[in-house]
Design a protein around this motif. Structure first.
Motif, PDB file in Angstrom:
ATOM      1  N   THR A   1      71.387   9.794  44.630  1.00 42.72           N
ATOM      2  CA  THR A   1      72.455  10.084  45.586  1.00 42.72           C
ATOM      3  C   THR A   1      72.614   9.006  46.655  1.00 42.72           C
ATOM      4  N   ASN A   2      71.612   8.158  46.831  1.00 45.31           N
ATOM      5  CA  ASN A   2      71.703   7.087  47.829  1.00 45.31           C
ATOM      6  C   ASN A   2      71.993   5.715  47.239  1.00 45.31           C
ATOM      7  N   VAL A   3      71.745   5.547  45.942  1.00 44.00           N
ATOM      8  CA  VAL A   3      71.913   4.219  45.331  1.00 44.00           C
ATOM      9  C   VAL A   3      72.884   4.258  44.143  1.00 44.00           C
ATOM     10  N   VAL A   4      72.567   5.068  43.158  1.00 45.43           N
ATOM     11  CA  VAL A   4      73.347   5.056  41.912  1.00 45.43           C
ATOM     12  C   VAL A   4      74.750   5.624  42.129  1.00 45.43           C
ATOM     13  N   CYS A   5      74.837   6.799  42.739  1.00 41.83           N
ATOM     14  CA  CYS A   5      76.151   7.414  42.955  1.00 41.83           C
ATOM     15  C   CYS A   5      77.057   6.545  43.829  1.00 41.83           C
ATOM     16  N   PRO A   6      76.565   6.016  44.972  1.00 39.41           N
ATOM     17  CA  PRO A   6      77.424   5.130  45.766  1.00 39.41           C
ATOM     18  C   PRO A   6      77.866   3.885  44.993  1.00 39.41           C
ATOM     19  N   SER A   7      76.996   3.372  44.133  1.00 35.48           N
ATOM     20  CA  SER A   7      77.364   2.201  43.331  1.00 35.48           C
ATOM     21  C   SER A   7      78.486   2.523  42.355  1.00 35.48           C
ATOM     22  N   ILE A   8      78.519   3.754  41.867  1.00 38.50           N
ATOM     23  CA  ILE A   8      79.594   4.195  40.977  1.00 38.50           C
ATOM     24  C   ILE A   8      80.895   4.373  41.762  1.00 38.50           C
ATOM     25  N   LEU A   9      80.809   4.935  42.970  1.00 36.52           N
ATOM     26  CA  LEU A   9      82.002   5.249  43.772  1.00 36.52           C
ATOM     27  C   LEU A   9      82.608   4.031  44.467  1.00 36.52           C
ATOM     28  N   TYR A  10      81.788   3.056  44.808  1.00 40.03           N
ATOM     29  CA  TYR A  10      82.235   1.931  45.635  1.00 40.03           C
ATOM     30  C   TYR A  10      83.435   1.167  45.058  1.00 40.03           C
ATOM     31  N   PRO A  11      83.491   0.875  43.767  1.00 42.14           N
ATOM     32  CA  PRO A  11      84.685   0.178  43.257  1.00 42.14           C
ATOM     33  C   PRO A  11      85.989   0.943  43.497  1.00 42.14           C
ATOM     34  N   TYR A  12      85.927   2.263  43.443  1.00 44.55           N
ATOM     35  CA  TYR A  12      87.117   3.084  43.730  1.00 44.55           C
ATOM     36  C   TYR A  12      87.504   2.938  45.201  1.00 44.55           C
ATOM     37  N   LEU A  13      86.500   2.965  46.096  1.00 42.30           N
ATOM     38  CA  LEU A  13      86.762   2.798  47.523  1.00 42.30           C
ATOM     39  C   LEU A  13      87.366   1.424  47.794  1.00 42.30           C
ATOM     40  N   ARG A  14      86.794   0.386  47.203  1.00 41.56           N
ATOM     41  CA  ARG A  14      87.319  -0.979  47.383  1.00 41.56           C
ATOM     42  C   ARG A  14      88.787  -1.052  46.985  1.00 41.56           C
ATOM     43  N   ALA A  15      89.121  -0.500  45.839  1.00 39.03           N
ATOM     44  CA  ALA A  15      90.506  -0.544  45.350  1.00 39.03           C
ATOM     45  C   ALA A  15      91.444   0.223  46.280  1.00 39.03           C
ATOM     46  N   ASN A  16      91.022   1.395  46.733  1.00 35.70           N
ATOM     47  CA  ASN A  16      91.876   2.197  47.610  1.00 35.70           C
ATOM     48  C   ASN A  16      92.098   1.521  48.961  1.00 35.70           C
ATOM     49  N   LEU A  17      91.046   0.945  49.559  1.00 31.98           N
ATOM     50  CA  LEU A  17      91.207   0.257  50.840  1.00 31.98           C
ATOM     51  C   LEU A  17      92.030  -1.017  50.674  1.00 31.98           C
ATOM     52  N   ALA A  18      91.825  -1.750  49.590  1.00 33.03           N
ATOM     53  CA  ALA A  18      92.622  -2.956  49.338  1.00 33.03           C
ATOM     54  C   ALA A  18      94.101  -2.603  49.218  1.00 33.03           C
TER      55      ALA A  18
END
Length: 181
Positions: A120-137
């Motif tokens: 929940t602190n490493v693997v899950c955020p690593s999966i979610l982060y590309p979605y966050l990057r795309a949405n903020l961009a």
């Protein structure tokens, strides 16, 4: 139409079938059930003036990240949220502030507590982060201002850093407790 395991199941007693079902249920499992944009905001407090003034200096870009997680009522369900905030300023004036929370629901079963914390602190955020990057961009592109691209993030290093800080605070608290005794 039948696989070898189906035929093998037919040759087992009901007790063996129950044991196999229990063994399969006890197997560790991890999967993302859903990813969703939980929150997004964009503020441009000095628009439209910022479009007419040529910046006299390089903009200051501040990027902040936060990871949070919580156990959900269904067995094995966890929500993990990665929050990203980007603030761009020139001479103390905010050009824009964009924030987003990318969340995911994960099914985590039969994994020891330490493993769940790592997931929940490493693997899950690593999966979610590309979605966050795309949405903020996408939000930043819609401002009409030059883009800001989020850097890659090493969530393992961030997690280890948080663990070290928590351990240090616990040691300081224990030392203060001894000093007061």
């Amino acid at each position: 139409f039948f696989s070898e395991t189906d035929m093998a199941d037919e040759n087992q007693t009901p007790n063996e079938n129950a044991q196999n079902a229990e063994a399969q249920q006890a197997q560790p499992s991890f999967q993302m059930v859903r990813s969703y944009l939980k929150d997004a905001s964009l503020e441009m407090p000095h628009a439209p003036e910022i479009f007419f003034a040529a910046p006299e200096e390089q903009p200051n870009v501040d990027i902040q990240f936060e990871v949070s997680q919580k156990k959900l009522p269904p067995e094995g369900a966890w929500e993990v949220v990665v929050r990203g905030t980007i603030t761009v300023t020139v001479k103390e004036k905010t050009m824009f502030l964009v924030e987003g929370k990318q969340a995911g629901i994960f099914d985590i079963r039969n994994i020891v507590e330490e493993g769940v914390q790592h997931l929940t602190n490493v693997v899950c955020p690593s999966i979610l982060y590309p979605y966050l990057r795309a949405n903020l961009a996408d939000l930043i592109t819609r401002t009409g201002l030059p883009p800001v691209h989020l850097p890659e993030v090493n969530f393992e290093a961030l997690y280890q850093q948080r663990l070290a800080q928590a351990q240090q605070q616990a040691q300081q608290g224990a030392a203060e407790g001894v000093a007061h005794a």
